[in-house]
Design an enzyme around this catalytic site. Structure first.
Site, short mmCIF file in Angstrom:
data_model
loop_
_atom_site.label_atom_id
_atom_site.label_comp_id
_atom_site.label_asym_id
_atom_site.label_seq_id
_atom_site.Cartn_x
_atom_site.Cartn_y
_atom_site.Cartn_z
N GLY A 68 40.97 38.97 45.13
CA GLY A 68 42.00 39.23 46.20
C GLY A 68 42.83 37.84 45.86
O GLY A 68 42.15 36.90 45.01
N THR A 69 43.84 37.69 46.43
CA THR A 69 44.70 36.63 46.14
C THR A 69 45.01 35.51 47.17
O THR A 69 44.54 34.76 47.38
CB THR A 69 46.00 37.12 45.25
#
Length: 279
Positions: free
Chosen positions: A51-52
């Site tokens: 995830g970012t």
């Protein structure tokens, strides 16, 4: 089953024995193999979806926490609609960047930790105490982080004692910092933080704060390929949550869509976004 391990009904004695108010301590004593940081990993680099970008901002009545929806694996988009922002309890929330599977598992464990404390002690843990519990969990994952499976959460909540919103960020070793005003973590954090630096002010309303964090995620997606911007075709938009003295509230899909569409329309005339605080 031996008499010294038998509990009442279906529950083993371990569940009925007084002990620590920490759910992690309970697992450590009775089922340590269930703690994520105790798992044995294969040698070499492990590829997994990541995830970012997560962003947060304090406004006059509380705090807003938001995240984009993209998960990547190397140069490939692994998932377009990942959820990265979750309620921790009634007055706090956690957003996660890093290895997706471990991040979600850490969030679930953190939710259990807070619920277990409340049931055992009969009281809600302070916001500072919640932030400290998350520190312990991140440190327990250090071995996996050194093998490339890092989880870097952001914690935000409404402090009932101080009467205001607060934001805490962490590094992979569990180092904790309290942020003033706004914060970002993840691969697009540099660009998101730069965007919020231009737009944030102390007297933002809840609506303005929500608009600002979506603006920041848009700017992050503009420069960071691992961050997903508003996807009008698929109708995939950021997760945005508010925490105030009334508790946690996730904005509805319709509310976030309205904000995202408005920002996208504005960017047609001004691709670089607003250059001054939101009015």
């Amino acid at each position: 089953m031996e008499a010294n391990t038998r509990g009442t009904g279906r529950l083993p004695a371990a569940f009925l024995t007084p002990g620590s108010s920490s759910f992690l301590d309970f697992l450590e004593a009775h089922r340590p193999e269930l703690i994520p940081g105790r798992r044995q990993l294969p040698e070499g680099v492990v590829e997994a979806p990541h995830g970012t970008t997560i962003v947060a901002a304090i406004f006059d009545k509380g705090v807003v926490l938001a995240g984009d929806r993209r998960a990547t694996m190397g140069n490939v988009i692994a998932q377009r609609d990942m959820e990265k922002v979750f309620p921790a309890d009634e007055y706090s929330a956690v957003g996660v960047a890093g290895t997706a599977g471990l991040a979600i598992e850490m969030v679930r464990m953190f939710q259990l930790e807070l619920e277990h404390y409340e049931k055992i002690e009969g009281a809600v843990l302070s916001l500072e105490g919640k932030a400290n519990r998350l520190t312990t969990m991140i440190r327990g994952n250090l071995g996996m982080a050194m093998q490339g499976l890092a989880v870097v959460p952001m914690f935000a909540g409404y402090d009932l004692d101080l009467g205001r919103g607060r934001i805490f960020t962490y590094d992979v070793t569990g180092g904790r910092s309290e942020e003033r005003g706004f914060a970002a973590t993840g691969s697009g954090s540099v660009f998101a933080r730069g965007s919020m630096k231009k737009l944030h002010r102390a007297d933002l309303t809840a609506q303005q704060a929500c608009t600002m964090v979506v603006q920041a995620l848009y700017d992050a997606a503009d420069d960071d390929s691992a961050t997903g911007g508003p996807d009008l075709a698929r109708k995939i938009f950021p997760i945005v949550s508010l925490i105030t003295e009334d508790g946690f509230r996730r904005l509805t899909e319709a509310e976030v869509t309205e904000i995202a569409v408005s920002i996208t329309d504005q960017r047609l005339n001004n691709p670089n976004g607003p250059q001054a605080p939101l009015l």
